[in-house]
Motif scaffolding. Structure first.
Motif, PDB file in Angstrom:
ATOM      1  N   LEU A   4       0.861  -1.202   0.000  1.00 39.39           N
ATOM      2  CA  LEU A   4       0.000   0.000   0.000  1.00 39.39           C
ATOM      3  C   LEU A   4       0.888   1.239   0.000  1.00 39.39           C
ATOM      4  CD1 LEU A   4      -2.747  -1.010   2.600  1.00 39.39           C
ATOM      5  CD2 LEU A   4      -2.727  -1.330   0.117  1.00 39.39           C
ATOM      6  N   LYS A   5       0.473   2.274  -0.751  1.00 38.40           N
ATOM      7  CA  LYS A   5       1.252   3.510  -0.827  1.00 38.40           C
ATOM      8  C   LYS A   5       0.568   4.621  -0.031  1.00 38.40           C
ATOM      9  CE  LYS A   5       2.831   1.102  -4.405  1.00 38.40           C
ATOM     10  NZ  LYS A   5       2.122  -0.164  -4.769  1.00 38.40           N
ATOM     11  N   SER A   6       1.427   5.446   0.586  1.00 41.02           N
ATOM     12  CA  SER A   6       0.930   6.645   1.272  1.00 41.02           C
ATOM     13  C   SER A   6       0.496   7.683   0.238  1.00 41.02           C
ATOM     14  CB  SER A   6       2.051   7.246   2.132  1.00 41.02           C
ATOM     15  OG  SER A   6       3.064   7.738   1.271  1.00 41.02           O
ATOM     16  N   ARG A   7      -0.163   8.733   0.707  1.00 43.79           N
ATOM     17  CA  ARG A   7      -0.550   9.791  -0.232  1.00 43.79           C
ATOM     18  C   ARG A   7       0.681  10.433  -0.871  1.00 43.79           C
ATOM     19  NH1 ARG A   7      -5.301  13.134   2.591  1.00 43.79           N
ATOM     20  NH2 ARG A   7      -4.078  12.505   4.393  1.00 43.79           N
ATOM     21  N   GLU A   9       3.516   8.979  -1.521  1.00 46.14           N
ATOM     22  CA  GLU A   9       4.028   8.059  -2.559  1.00 46.14           C
ATOM     23  C   GLU A   9       3.163   8.106  -3.816  1.00 46.14           C
ATOM     24  OE1 GLU A   9       4.179   4.617   0.223  1.00 46.14           O
ATOM     25  OE2 GLU A   9       6.061   4.211  -0.819  1.00 46.14           O
ATOM     26  N   ILE A  10       1.858   8.220  -3.627  1.00 47.22           N
ATOM     27  CA  ILE A  10       0.967   8.316  -4.794  1.00 47.22           C
ATOM     28  C   ILE A  10       1.295   9.576  -5.589  1.00 47.22           C
ATOM     29  CG2 ILE A  10      -1.451   8.668  -5.483  1.00 47.22           C
ATOM     30  CD1 ILE A  10      -2.196   6.696  -3.197  1.00 47.22           C
ATOM     31  N   GLY A 195      -4.734   3.045  -1.255  1.00 48.53           N
ATOM     32  CA  GLY A 195      -3.275   2.972  -1.324  1.00 48.53           C
ATOM     33  C   GLY A 195      -2.770   1.882  -2.250  1.00 48.53           C
ATOM     34  N   THR A 197      -2.014   0.485  -5.817  1.00 50.17           N
ATOM     35  CA  THR A 197      -1.770   1.109  -7.129  1.00 50.17           C
ATOM     36  C   THR A 197      -1.639   0.004  -8.167  1.00 50.17           C
ATOM     37  OG1 THR A 197       0.549   1.288  -6.462  1.00 50.17           O
ATOM     38  CG2 THR A 197      -0.795   3.287  -6.307  1.00 50.17           C
ATOM     39  N   ALA A 236      -4.579   4.715  -8.761  1.00 53.88           N
ATOM     40  CA  ALA A 236      -4.520   4.483  -7.318  1.00 53.88           C
ATOM     41  C   ALA A 236      -5.941   4.294  -6.806  1.00 53.88           C
ATOM     42  CB  ALA A 236      -3.861   5.663  -6.615  1.00 53.88           C
ATOM     43  N   THR A 238      -8.340   4.974  -3.950  1.00 54.58           N
ATOM     44  CA  THR A 238      -8.369   5.921  -2.822  1.00 54.58           C
ATOM     45  C   THR A 238      -9.760   5.918  -2.196  1.00 54.58           C
ATOM     46  OG1 THR A 238      -9.207   7.951  -3.859  1.00 54.58           O
ATOM     47  CG2 THR A 238      -6.876   7.422  -4.242  1.00 54.58           C
TER      48      THR A 238
END
Ligand code: MF3
Ligand code: CO
Length: 248
Positions: A4-7, A9-10, A195, A197, A236, A238
């Motif tokens: 999962l990516k943080s905001r 990272e997105i 999160g 992608t 992504a 969200t």
């Protein structure tokens, strides 16, 4: 494992995604009868580097170029060459870029001049498959809800769905978990979380779904040599819905 990516990272992935989208926008201007696929490749590599990115495919598993240039019966992974595009061809252009350690990946199929009504419909339906698939990329759905959206729309229109190549997770790697097939029943596979992608990439054929890889080890063509179309976005998941990071 699905990362999962943080905001933040997105947002880094969006930087890579914008470079990819910009390069594809340039392709739209360049694709015309008389241009070679190698010329398109050169433009894409120059554009990506000028924007501060690096081509994602070049050198990946030994792939020799920046773009995949997949003409007519080529499904994916066509290698750029001196081949000249002719009126009535279609070309799927797939390209990836990496910037600040994060990847973006997208593809568009373009018509070269005028194409037949049947081919226009193949392209339109494949692009609709991508839109319907992206719309399923919402928190709480499962991966195969994306898959089913593609298959049901393609087959309702009389086309077939490629099985041997699938979409994929993407982020700090070009290809990551999960796999995102373009076929299957709904409601299966990992549950989608904010999160995640994904690179969602329907490949839809006019004739049979089967493909074969040519002797170069890359070029995948339809078994019956009928046309194939390919569209791809990096998105992504969200809390506010799907966010297209390679929006044109
Ligand atoms: N978009 C394609 C994919 O996701 C491109 C890969 S081509 C390769 O698989 F050269 F990088 F392998
Ligand atoms: Co991809």
């Amino acid at each position: 494992m699905i990362v999962l990516k943080s905001r933040a990272e997105i947002e880094k992935m969006r930087v890579a995604g914008r470079i990819v989208a910009g390069a594809l926008a340039g392709m739209r201007e360049l694709v015309r009868p008389g241009v070679t696929t190698a010329e398109l490749d050169r433009y894409a590599e120059d554009y990506i580097r000028k924007q501060g990115g690096k081509p994602a495919f070049k050198g990946y598993m030994g792939y020799p170029a920046t773009i995949c240039a997949s003409v007519n019966e080529v499904v994916v992974h066509g290698i750029p060459s001196g081949r000249v595009l002719n009126e009535g061809d279609i070309i799927g252009i797939d390209l990836g870029a990496v910037a600040e350690g994060y990847y973006g990946d997208a593809a568009v199929t373009f018509a070269v001049g005028q194409v037949s009504q049947e081919i226009k419909r193949l392209m339109a339906v494949t692009e609709e498959c991508l839109a319907r698939a992206v719309a399923q990329a919402v928190v709480g759905n499962r991966v195969s809800d994306i898959s089913h959206a593609v298959q049901s729309h393609a087959e309702a229109n009389g086309f077939s769905v490629v099985r041997e190549f699938v979409g994929h997770g993407i982020g700090r790697k070009l290809h990551d978990d999960p796999q995102v097939p373009n076929f299957g029943p709904p409601g299966q596979g990992p549950r989608l979380k904010a999160g995640m992608t994904l690179a969602i990439e329907p490949m839809i054929n006019l004739g049979v779904y089967q493909t074969v890889v040519l002797k170069d080890g890359w070029t995948a063509v339809t078994l019956d040599r009928k046309a194939s179309a390919h569209y791809e976005h990096t998105i992504a998941v969200t809390e506010d819905g799907p966010d297209i990071l390679t929006a044109l």
